[in-house]
Design an enzyme around this catalytic site. Structure first.
Site, PDB file in Angstrom:
ATOM      1  N   LYS A   1       0.848  -1.269  -0.144  1.00  0.00           N
ATOM      2  CA  LYS A   1       0.102   0.166   0.007  1.00  0.00           C
ATOM      3  C   LYS A   1       0.997   1.255   0.052  1.00  0.00           C
ATOM      4  CE  LYS A   1      -1.860   1.921   3.663  1.00  0.00           C
ATOM      5  NZ  LYS A   1      -2.742   2.035   5.006  1.00  0.00           N
TER       6      LYS A   1
ATOM      7  N   ASP B   1      -6.691   1.368   1.110  1.00  0.00           N
ATOM      8  CA  ASP B   1      -6.582   1.419   2.520  1.00  0.00           C
ATOM      9  C   ASP B   1      -7.823   1.069   2.715  1.00  0.00           C
ATOM     10  OD1 ASP B   1      -8.085   3.625   1.960  1.00  0.00           O
ATOM     11  OD2 ASP B   1      -7.281   4.974   3.152  1.00  0.00           O
TER      12      ASP B   1
END
Length: 212
Positions: free
Chosen positions: A120, A138
């Site tokens: 991420k 997220d």
């Protein structure tokens, strides 16, 4: 959800916010990288408060590395999990200095090799700092993608791959920012604000709320 609905959703996002930006404060790819490492399980507001004190003193790999774990901890101790993050940041700075000429790599393999940098974080840096097509999923994006049915998936990787496939190409570069902002301020976890949502008529969520 069909392609026409998705296109209209992102057209509206673009219309309302033509140049979406991360809410993390940064001026260089290095400042962004450190801010994203610090933002794990923390708010952007909290990270910005800490980096507002840190970056005027140290905002290069050499300067932060010179602080050491204890010195850096003093600046970031208001952030959750700060001790582990301080160790990761110092080690990341050492690797950047020794292996990358103090520059932030612009490829996933080298980014993910840095301590505290997962998929991420790498995606945020690649997309935001280097403007590459990458989708950082997220909790907000995962929720919005599933709740609206834009790109439902059982895990973040599945949602990431579906978004890269389903988001219309002309909107893909900024889609990550639009989805985060939508999840943070409108499509909230506990009670989505459906009544004032720009895309309510296109969203396929079955349990829509009113705003009263």
């Amino acid at each position: 959800m069909n392609a026409e609905k998705r296109r209209e959703i992102f057209r509206r996002f673009h219309e309302d916010n033509p140049e979406p930006k991360t809410e993390l404060a940064y001026n260089t790819p290095f400042e962004l990288l450190i801010a994203v490492i610090l933002s794990a399980q923390a708010t952007d507001v909290g990270v910005n408060k800490a980096t507002a004190k840190l970056y005027p003193v140290a905002n290069t790999p050499e300067a932060i590395y010179a602080l050491g774990v204890e010195g850096l901890s003093e600046y970031i101790k208001t952030i959750g999990l700060y001790r582990g993050k301080a160790k990761n940041v110092i080690e990341t700075c050492r690797i950047l200095i020794e292996k990358h000429g103090s520059q932030v790599p612009d490829n996933r393999e080298d980014l993910e090799a840095l301590p505290g940098v997962g998929r991420k974080t790498a995606n945020v840096v690649l997309n935001t700092a280097f403007r590459q097509l990458a989708m950082a999923v997220d909790t907000h994006i995962f929720r919005v993608a599933n709740r609206t049915n834009i790109a439902p998936g059982k895990n973040v990787l599945e949602v990431e791959r579906k978004l890269l496939r389903f988001v219309p190409k002309e909107y893909l570069l900024d889609a990550h920012h639009w989805l985060i902002l939508h999840g943070r301020y409108v499509c909230k976890a506990r009670r989505p604000q459906c009544g004032s949502c720009r895309i309510e008529d296109l969203c396929e969520y079955k349990h829509k709320t009113s705003d009263d």
